[in-house]
Scaffold this motif. Structure first.
Motif, PDB file in Angstrom:
ATOM      1  N   VAL A  26       0.848  -1.206   0.000  1.00 46.01           N
ATOM      2  CA  VAL A  26       0.000   0.000   0.000  1.00 46.01           C
ATOM      3  C   VAL A  26       0.877   1.248   0.000  1.00 46.01           C
ATOM      4  CG1 VAL A  26      -1.978  -1.033   1.210  1.00 46.01           C
ATOM      5  CG2 VAL A  26      -0.133   0.032   2.540  1.00 46.01           C
ATOM      6  N   PHE A  27       0.308   2.356  -0.498  1.00 46.02           N
ATOM      7  CA  PHE A  27       0.966   3.657  -0.402  1.00 46.02           C
ATOM      8  C   PHE A  27       0.692   4.268   0.963  1.00 46.02           C
ATOM      9  CE2 PHE A  27      -0.114   3.547  -5.064  1.00 46.02           C
ATOM     10  CZ  PHE A  27       1.181   3.452  -5.523  1.00 46.02           C
ATOM     11  N   LEU A  28       1.655   5.037   1.455  1.00 52.32           N
ATOM     12  CA  LEU A  28       1.482   5.814   2.689  1.00 52.32           C
ATOM     13  C   LEU A  28       1.739   7.285   2.356  1.00 52.32           C
ATOM     14  CD1 LEU A  28       1.436   5.833   5.961  1.00 52.32           C
ATOM     15  CD2 LEU A  28       3.912   6.023   5.724  1.00 52.32           C
ATOM     16  N   GLY A  31      -0.466   9.420   6.555  1.00 52.70           N
ATOM     17  CA  GLY A  31      -0.588   8.310   7.500  1.00 52.70           C
ATOM     18  C   GLY A  31      -1.693   8.471   8.534  1.00 52.70           C
ATOM     19  N   THR A  32      -2.465   9.560   8.465  1.00 51.75           N
ATOM     20  CA  THR A  32      -3.441   9.817   9.531  1.00 51.75           C
ATOM     21  C   THR A  32      -4.626   8.859   9.493  1.00 51.75           C
ATOM     22  OG1 THR A  32      -4.605  11.460   8.188  1.00 51.75           O
ATOM     23  CG2 THR A  32      -2.873  12.284   9.641  1.00 51.75           C
ATOM     24  N   ASN A  33      -4.844   8.200   8.374  1.00 48.09           N
ATOM     25  CA  ASN A  33      -5.897   7.186   8.295  1.00 48.09           C
ATOM     26  C   ASN A  33      -5.278   5.789   8.245  1.00 48.09           C
ATOM     27  OD1 ASN A  33      -8.389   5.996   6.075  1.00 48.09           O
ATOM     28  ND2 ASN A  33      -8.754   6.588   8.170  1.00 48.09           N
ATOM     29  N   ALA A 107      -2.249  15.540   6.895  1.00 49.03           N
ATOM     30  CA  ALA A 107      -3.106  14.943   5.852  1.00 49.03           C
ATOM     31  C   ALA A 107      -2.819  15.583   4.496  1.00 49.03           C
ATOM     32  CB  ALA A 107      -4.574  15.138   6.217  1.00 49.03           C
ATOM     33  N   THR A 108      -2.929  14.792   3.444  1.00 46.75           N
ATOM     34  CA  THR A 108      -2.511  15.254   2.119  1.00 46.75           C
ATOM     35  C   THR A 108      -3.681  15.284   1.115  1.00 46.75           C
ATOM     36  OG1 THR A 108      -1.983  13.019   1.395  1.00 46.75           O
ATOM     37  CG2 THR A 108      -0.195  14.278   2.443  1.00 46.75           C
ATOM     38  N   THR A 109      -3.415  15.985   0.015  1.00 47.65           N
ATOM     39  CA  THR A 109      -4.389  16.100  -1.073  1.00 47.65           C
ATOM     40  C   THR A 109      -4.678  14.735  -1.710  1.00 47.65           C
ATOM     41  OG1 THR A 109      -3.676  18.352  -1.503  1.00 47.65           O
ATOM     42  CG2 THR A 109      -4.756  17.215  -3.333  1.00 47.65           C
ATOM     43  N   SER A 172     -14.946  11.992   3.791  1.00 44.76           N
ATOM     44  CA  SER A 172     -14.125  13.197   3.561  1.00 44.76           C
ATOM     45  C   SER A 172     -14.966  14.436   3.288  1.00 44.76           C
ATOM     46  CB  SER A 172     -13.198  12.950   2.366  1.00 44.76           C
ATOM     47  OG  SER A 172     -12.688  14.173   1.872  1.00 44.76           O
ATOM     48  N   ASP A 173     -14.622  15.536   3.955  1.00 48.00           N
ATOM     49  CA  ASP A 173     -15.239  16.838   3.649  1.00 48.00           C
ATOM     50  C   ASP A 173     -14.670  17.389   2.348  1.00 48.00           C
ATOM     51  OD1 ASP A 173     -16.939  17.391   6.052  1.00 48.00           O
ATOM     52  OD2 ASP A 173     -15.028  17.125   7.076  1.00 48.00           O
ATOM     53  N   MET A 174     -13.334  17.334   2.233  1.00 46.12           N
ATOM     54  CA  MET A 174     -12.670  17.871   1.044  1.00 46.12           C
ATOM     55  C   MET A 174     -13.264  17.270  -0.239  1.00 46.12           C
ATOM     56  SD  MET A 174      -8.723  17.129   0.063  1.00 46.12           S
ATOM     57  CE  MET A 174      -7.892  17.899  -1.281  1.00 46.12           C
TER      58      MET A 174
HETATM   59  C1  LIG Z   1      -9.444  11.992  14.848  1.00 43.17           C
HETATM   60  C2  LIG Z   1      -9.642  12.220  13.388  1.00 43.17           C
HETATM   61  C3  LIG Z   1     -10.642  13.088  12.970  1.00 43.17           C
HETATM   62  C4  LIG Z   1     -10.829  13.328  11.603  1.00 43.17           C
HETATM   63  N1  LIG Z   1     -11.851  14.149  11.206  1.00 43.17           N
HETATM   64  C5  LIG Z   1     -12.063  14.354   9.871  1.00 43.17           C
HETATM   65  C6  LIG Z   1     -13.124  15.186   9.413  1.00 43.17           C
HETATM   66  O1  LIG Z   1     -13.878  15.767  10.181  1.00 43.17           O
HETATM   67  N2  LIG Z   1     -13.273  15.333   8.058  1.00 43.17           N
HETATM   68  C7  LIG Z   1     -12.455  14.716   7.162  1.00 43.17           C
HETATM   69  O2  LIG Z   1     -12.651  14.884   5.952  1.00 43.17           O
HETATM   70  N3  LIG Z   1     -11.463  13.913   7.578  1.00 43.17           N
HETATM   71  C8  LIG Z   1     -11.254  13.723   8.897  1.00 43.17           C
HETATM   72  N4  LIG Z   1     -10.249  12.883   9.316  1.00 43.17           N
HETATM   73  C9  LIG Z   1      -9.549  12.094   8.310  1.00 43.17           C
HETATM   74  C10 LIG Z   1      -8.336  12.777   7.737  1.00 43.17           C
HETATM   75  O3  LIG Z   1      -8.757  13.905   6.978  1.00 43.17           O
HETATM   76  C11 LIG Z   1      -7.676  11.746   6.837  1.00 43.17           C
HETATM   77  O4  LIG Z   1      -7.146  10.746   7.673  1.00 43.17           O
HETATM   78  C12 LIG Z   1      -6.578  12.332   5.970  1.00 43.17           C
HETATM   79  O5  LIG Z   1      -7.081  13.323   5.113  1.00 43.17           O
HETATM   80  C13 LIG Z   1      -5.944  11.228   5.124  1.00 43.17           C
HETATM   81  O6  LIG Z   1      -4.822  11.770   4.423  1.00 43.17           O
HETATM   82  P1  LIG Z   1      -3.374  11.134   4.634  1.00 43.17           P
HETATM   83  O7  LIG Z   1      -2.456  11.852   3.724  1.00 43.17           O
HETATM   84  O8  LIG Z   1      -2.994  11.103   6.081  1.00 43.17           O
HETATM   85  O9  LIG Z   1      -3.660   9.659   4.092  1.00 43.17           O
HETATM   86  P2  LIG Z   1      -3.005   8.263   4.525  1.00 43.17           P
HETATM   87  O10 LIG Z   1      -3.542   7.843   5.856  1.00 43.17           O
HETATM   88  O11 LIG Z   1      -1.540   8.254   4.337  1.00 43.17           O
HETATM   89  O12 LIG Z   1      -3.644   7.345   3.380  1.00 43.17           O
HETATM   90  C14 LIG Z   1      -5.036   7.161   3.265  1.00 43.17           C
HETATM   91  C15 LIG Z   1      -5.296   6.160   2.136  1.00 43.17           C
HETATM   92  O13 LIG Z   1      -4.937   6.742   0.880  1.00 43.17           O
HETATM   93  C16 LIG Z   1      -3.926   5.978   0.220  1.00 43.17           C
HETATM   94  N5  LIG Z   1      -3.071   6.979  -0.411  1.00 43.17           N
HETATM   95  C17 LIG Z   1      -2.485   8.024   0.201  1.00 43.17           C
HETATM   96  N6  LIG Z   1      -1.908   8.840  -0.711  1.00 43.17           N
HETATM   97  C18 LIG Z   1      -2.142   8.274  -1.925  1.00 43.17           C
HETATM   98  C19 LIG Z   1      -1.817   8.645  -3.263  1.00 43.17           C
HETATM   99  N7  LIG Z   1      -1.141   9.758  -3.541  1.00 43.17           N
HETATM  100  N8  LIG Z   1      -2.243   7.838  -4.263  1.00 43.17           N
HETATM  101  C20 LIG Z   1      -2.924   6.696  -4.009  1.00 43.17           C
HETATM  102  N9  LIG Z   1      -3.232   6.296  -2.757  1.00 43.17           N
HETATM  103  C21 LIG Z   1      -2.865   7.083  -1.735  1.00 43.17           C
HETATM  104  C22 LIG Z   1      -3.266   5.136   1.307  1.00 43.17           C
HETATM  105  O14 LIG Z   1      -2.771   3.930   0.795  1.00 43.17           O
HETATM  106  C23 LIG Z   1      -4.452   4.901   2.240  1.00 43.17           C
HETATM  107  O15 LIG Z   1      -5.245   3.841   1.752  1.00 43.17           O
HETATM  108  C24 LIG Z   1     -10.008  12.671  10.663  1.00 43.17           C
HETATM  109  C25 LIG Z   1      -8.990  11.814  11.077  1.00 43.17           C
HETATM  110  C26 LIG Z   1      -8.804  11.577  12.424  1.00 43.17           C
HETATM  111  C27 LIG Z   1      -7.707  10.639  12.846  1.00 43.17           C
END
Ligand SMILES: Cc1cc2nc3c(=O)[nH]c(=O)nc-3n(C[C@H](O)[C@H](O)[C@H](O)COP(=O)(O)OP(=O)(O)OC[C@H]3O[C@@H](n4cnc5c(N)ncnc54)[C@H](O)[C@@H]3O)c2cc1C
Length: 342
Positions: A26-28, A31-33, A107-109, A172-174
């Motif tokens: 998997v891609f990371l 990492g917040t999810n 968190a990323t786009t 996701s809100d975004m």
């Molecule tokens: C306590 C808490 C509250 C939150 N509240 C909200 C909220 O109110 N509204 C909301 O919208 N979100 C909320 N979130 C979620 C948060 O916005 C997401 O966890 C975050 O946006 C995910 O982005 P990331 O870069 O950390 O993804 P990651 O956790 O790194 O990855 C998420 C998934 O995407 C995949 N991935 C990542 N980047 C890519 C890429 N470039 N190409 C292909 N696959 C990819 C990964 O393999 C994984 O499956 C909350 C999270 C937490 C922990």
């Protein structure tokens, strides 16, 4: 947590090759999810491939007057960008309505739209869940349904749930704002580059709820593009939730509205918290284009969109409340976006 190998490839091409070569890779990104799911045992990869330093962290102007947002741009950076705030306020507002400051800094786009559902049964590996473990059943049917779908789901017949039953919502809100804004997703996959309209990125559960999106294994989001969309200057995101902050949407509305001489010239609407995917409200948009910009038209548009909504009973009184709630939220947003002289 199940042990896994950690890979830091040199570039995006190597990252795609590494994931494509292993069905359990998997891609990371931020990492917040994903890291939560590693800890919970919801995700059990053999290899975690870090892409956060590989994809672009730039927000660039495009030739057609839009913006290209690199996949590694953080939610905080994007929400703070002056061009986003001025030209696409609905997106800045949606980002700021999500999570917390610390989470948005990580968190990323690319990762945000691919975060997985917050259905409690999906996160609880002791319960059946067709999304986490295909064919095991859907514990949400007759369970806690407050956060679950009312659109894009057929009524559930009595008896054991079908292997594709899933009433989870996309969190996701975004993504709701991106669905309203006609965004385009840039993907690099094992077979090359392609562009996917954002509204076609996420799927309904049909046949296979384990797949949230149309992405194939090894597909990497490299950027998301916003087209030039002048009506988006007059846009808004409204999120209704159980707590004022740090809570996912019960329902949400992203809308952009252009009114001239009291008539709706153009409109974009997407709904959140109501379906397995960010829900582009095409029936409401069609009802509104060319209609008088009045409360009556807004009510008719909401009714047209929600005509097919299906409430879910549940041990927490179910989610029938969402149908009037999202309708009222939509009407309120359209009213707010209507110029006072209209
Ligand atoms: C306590 C808490 C509250 C939150 N509240 C909200 C909220 O109110 N509204 C909301 O919208 N979100 C909320 N979130 C979620 C948060 O916005 C997401 O966890 C975050 O946006 C995910 O982005 P990331 O870069 O950390 O993804 P990651 O956790 O790194 O990855 C998420 C998934 O995407 C995949 N991935 C990542 N980047 C890519 C890429 N470039 N190409 C292909 N696959 C990819 C990964 O393999 C994984 O499956 C909350 C999270 C937490 C922990």
């Amino acid at each position: 947590m199940k042990p896994f190998a950690f890979a830091r490839p040199a570039d995006v091409a190597e990252a795609v090759r590494t994931v494509a070569a292993d069905p359990a890779a998997v891609f990371l990104a931020g990492g917040t999810n994903l890291v939560d799911h590693l800890k919970l045992g919801v995700a059990t990869p053999d290899v975690v491939v870090d892409v956060r330093r590989l994809t672009s962290r730039e927000i660039a102007d495009t030739a057609d007057g839009g913006l290209r947002m690199g996949a590694a741009v953080t939610n905080s950076e994007l929400a703070a960008d002056r061009r986003v705030r001025e030209r696409y306020p609905v997106l800045a507002q949606a980002l700021l309505a999500g999570a917390s400051g610390q989470l948005r800094n990580a968190a990323t786009t690319g990762g945000n739209p691919l975060q997985r559902t917050r259905c409690v049964y999906f996160s609880d590996v002791t319960t059946p869940c067709n999304k986490r473990e295909p064919g095991s059943g859907c514990s949400a049917i007759g369970g806690y349904t407050r956060y679950h779908a009312v659109l894009g789901v057929p009524p559930t017949p009595p008896g054991p749930t079908a292997p594709d039953t899933c009433i989870a919502t996309h969190p996701s809100d975004m993504a709701v704002a991106l669905a309203a804004l006609d965004a385009q997703v840039q993907v690099l996959g094992p077979h090359g580059e392609r562009t996917i309209p954002f509204v076609e990125l996420h799927r309904l559960p049909d046949g296979d709820p384990s797949r949230d999106t149309v992405l194939e294994h090894g597909d990497l989001i490299t950027a998301i593009d916003l087209p030039a969309l002048p009506l988006a200057v007059n846009s808004q995101y409204r999120k209704v939730r159980d707590r004022a902050s740090y809570a996912f949407a019960l329902v949400s509305v992203a809308a952009a509205l252009e009114v001239a001489d009291g008539v709706v010239r153009d409109v974009r609407i997407a709904l959140g918290g109501v379906a397995h995917k960010p829900w582009r409200a095409t029936a409401a948009e069609e009802a509104l284009r060319g209609a008088p910009a009045t409360e009556e038209s807004y009510r008719a548009a909401a009714a047209a969109e929600l005509a097919g909504a299906v409430p879910q009973p549940g041990i927490d009184d179910g989610n029938a409340f969402k149908i009037p709630l999202v309708g009222r939220t939509l009407i309120a947003v359209l009213r707010d976006l209507t110029p006072s002289e209209a």
